[in-house]
Design a protein around this motif. Structure first.
Motif, short mmCIF file in Angstrom:
data_model
loop_
_atom_site.label_atom_id
_atom_site.label_comp_id
_atom_site.label_asym_id
_atom_site.label_seq_id
_atom_site.Cartn_x
_atom_site.Cartn_y
_atom_site.Cartn_z
N PRO A 149 0.83 -1.22 0.00
CA PRO A 149 0.00 0.00 0.00
C PRO A 149 0.86 1.26 0.00
N SER A 150 0.25 2.38 -0.39
CA SER A 150 0.98 3.65 -0.47
C SER A 150 0.41 4.67 0.50
N TRP A 151 1.28 5.10 1.43
CA TRP A 151 0.94 6.18 2.35
C TRP A 151 1.34 7.51 1.67
N ASP A 152 0.81 7.72 0.49
CA ASP A 152 1.11 8.93 -0.26
C ASP A 152 -0.02 9.94 -0.03
N ARG A 153 -0.09 10.95 -0.88
CA ARG A 153 -1.13 11.98 -0.72
C ARG A 153 -2.51 11.34 -0.74
N GLU A 154 -2.75 10.45 -1.68
CA GLU A 154 -4.06 9.81 -1.76
C GLU A 154 -4.30 8.87 -0.58
N GLY A 155 -3.25 8.18 -0.17
CA GLY A 155 -3.39 7.25 0.94
C GLY A 155 -3.63 7.92 2.28
N LEU A 156 -3.27 9.20 2.38
CA LEU A 156 -3.45 9.95 3.62
C LEU A 156 -4.68 10.84 3.59
N VAL A 157 -4.86 11.60 2.49
CA VAL A 157 -5.94 12.58 2.45
C VAL A 157 -6.71 12.56 1.13
N GLY A 158 -6.65 11.44 0.42
CA GLY A 158 -7.41 11.30 -0.82
C GLY A 158 -8.86 10.94 -0.55
N GLU A 159 -9.55 10.51 -1.58
CA GLU A 159 -10.96 10.15 -1.43
C GLU A 159 -11.14 8.85 -0.65
N ALA A 160 -10.14 7.98 -0.69
CA ALA A 160 -10.23 6.70 0.03
C ALA A 160 -8.92 6.45 0.77
N PRO A 161 -8.68 7.17 1.86
CA PRO A 161 -7.43 6.98 2.61
C PRO A 161 -7.29 5.54 3.11
N LEU A 162 -6.07 5.12 3.29
CA LEU A 162 -5.82 3.73 3.70
C LEU A 162 -6.55 3.36 4.99
N TRP A 163 -6.63 4.30 5.92
CA TRP A 163 -7.26 4.00 7.20
C TRP A 163 -8.60 4.71 7.37
N GLY A 164 -9.23 5.11 6.29
CA GLY A 164 -10.60 5.59 6.39
C GLY A 164 -10.74 7.11 6.29
N ARG A 276 -0.85 11.87 11.05
CA ARG A 276 -0.77 10.55 11.68
C ARG A 276 -1.85 10.41 12.74
N SER A 277 -2.09 11.48 13.50
CA SER A 277 -3.14 11.40 14.52
C SER A 277 -4.51 11.21 13.89
N LEU A 278 -4.74 11.81 12.74
CA LEU A 278 -6.03 11.67 12.06
C LEU A 278 -6.24 10.27 11.49
N THR A 279 -5.16 9.57 11.15
CA THR A 279 -5.33 8.20 10.66
C THR A 279 -5.98 7.32 11.72
N TYR A 280 -5.69 7.58 12.98
CA TYR A 280 -6.28 6.77 14.05
C TYR A 280 -7.79 7.00 14.15
N VAL A 281 -8.22 8.24 13.90
CA VAL A 281 -9.66 8.52 13.90
C VAL A 281 -10.33 7.74 12.78
N GLY A 282 -9.73 7.77 11.58
CA GLY A 282 -10.29 7.02 10.46
C GLY A 282 -10.33 5.53 10.73
N TRP A 283 -9.25 5.02 11.33
CA TRP A 283 -9.16 3.59 11.64
C TRP A 283 -10.22 3.19 12.67
N ALA A 284 -10.35 3.97 13.72
CA ALA A 284 -11.30 3.64 14.78
C ALA A 284 -12.75 3.77 14.30
N ALA A 285 -13.00 4.73 13.40
CA ALA A 285 -14.37 4.97 12.93
C ALA A 285 -14.97 3.76 12.25
N THR A 286 -14.13 2.94 11.64
CA THR A 286 -14.64 1.75 10.94
C THR A 286 -14.80 0.56 11.87
N ARG A 287 -14.43 0.73 13.16
CA ARG A 287 -14.44 -0.42 14.07
C ARG A 287 -15.06 -0.06 15.42
N MET A 288 -16.01 0.85 15.41
CA MET A 288 -16.62 1.31 16.66
C MET A 288 -17.45 0.23 17.34
N SER A 289 -17.73 -0.87 16.63
CA SER A 289 -18.47 -1.98 17.25
C SER A 289 -17.59 -2.75 18.23
#
Length: 320
Positions: A149-164, A276-289
């Motif tokens: 995977p690519s932690w590039d511009r799209e992977g961080l702040v694109g339409e479909a970031p790697l972690w949400g 980097r801190s925002l990636t955790y929000v995206g990651w957690a948002a998909t797993r709030m169950s």
């Protein structure tokens, strides 16, 4: 469920004649990890999380780790099966890695237990080891079919970031508006950036840095891929922001890195700490169950707000 995993591990273990003992479950997170005895010492038998990485991505991860280990890096070296494979596909893909000695540098949400000058000594060592990974990776000719995977511009702040899509999480409207501002700001910065880019570990949090005396070892390359080198530094620093000697730890990490190769784009460190801190929000948002992850979300949000107020105060201004 544990019995099912145990059976899967025992079936997977048959592919490695080196394994001499019954797999013992030691960790059940993204991957399920078993400790096994082999003719070459203790090893970790991993059952990979279904659907998270493609077979090509897993194979590439293992090939990269094998190269780093062959070059003398303290990373888990993968062992081959009787027919020469690094990866065994099945209900859960499996791989076998040498078990590295050491204890985690620390744990999330707990102060570092390491005291005195040893704190900066270890962060200096982490910086140097990180730079060595980057250096060796730049000199390596990628094998055909290499895929990560690519932690590039799209992977961080694109339409479909790697972690949400962190700006669309089930959070307050104020936070959504703030995170959109940050996303737009970061997209603008990264569109103009020529920052150092290449293979990175991408998850050098405390738990993934093993300490053995003054030696440090990197484990868990599950999220590794292509990315900005400053992302690795930001990841290693983020969970230490509340340490009383944070600035000394940052300086030691950067000094250690610069003993091996030029420090990459340090002026971008503040925005990458925020990203980097925002990636955790995206990651957690998909797993709030999952209760354990849901409990972390308030902490993730508080860290994001604090960082944005500190390093991007104009964006945090409600008059923006």
């Amino acid at each position: 469920m544990t019995d099912d995993l145990q059976r899967l591990a025992q079936v997977a273990a048959l592919a490695w004649p080196q394994i001499t003992g019954r797999p013992t479950l030691v960790m059940q997170r993204e991957n399920v990890v078993f400790r096994v005895e082999t003719t070459e010492g203790e090893c970790a038998l991993r059952l990979h999380r279904p659907g998270y990485r493609s077979p090509a991505e897993l194979q590439s991860e293992l090939t990269w780790m094998a190269m780093l280990a062959a070059e003398g890096m303290d990373v888990p070296a993968p062992l081959r099966t009787a027919d020469g494979r690094l990866l065994v596909e099945g209900t859960r893909a499996a791989s076998l890695l040498r078990w590295l000695p050491g204890t985690p540098l620390g744990h999330t949400d707990e102060p570092l237990a390491i005291t005195g000058m040893r704190r900066t000594t270890l962060f200096h060592a982490i910086g140097r080891a990180m730079a060595t990974v980057h250096d060796l990776s730049d000199r390596w000719n990628l094998p055909s079919g290499f895929s990560r995977p690519s932690w590039d511009r799209e992977g961080l702040v694109g339409e479909a970031p790697l972690w949400g899509r962190f700006w669309e999480a089930e959070i307050s409207q104020e936070d959504q508006v703030l995170f959109r501002r940050v996303r737009d700001h970061a997209r603008n910065i990264l569109s103009k950036s020529e920052a150092d880019f290449g293979l990175i570990h991408a998850d050098l949090v405390r738990e993934n840095v093993l300490v053995d005396g003054d030696n440090v070892r990197f484990i868990d390359f599950d999220d590794s891929g292509f990315g900005y080198r400053i992302f690795d530094l930001a990841t290693a620093l983020l969970k230490n922001l509340d340490e009383p000697d944070y600035h000394d730890l940052q300086a030691a990490l950067c000094d250690g890195y610069s003993t091996r190769r030029p420090l990459p784009d340090i002026e971008l460190l503040p925005i990458f700490l925020v990203l980097r801190s925002l990636t955790y929000v995206g990651w957690a948002a998909t797993r709030m169950s999952e209760p354990a992850i849901a409990r972390r979300m308030p902490s993730y949000l508080a860290t994001c707000r604090k960082l944005i107020r500190t390093v991007l105060p104009d964006l945090a201004d409600p008059r923006y």
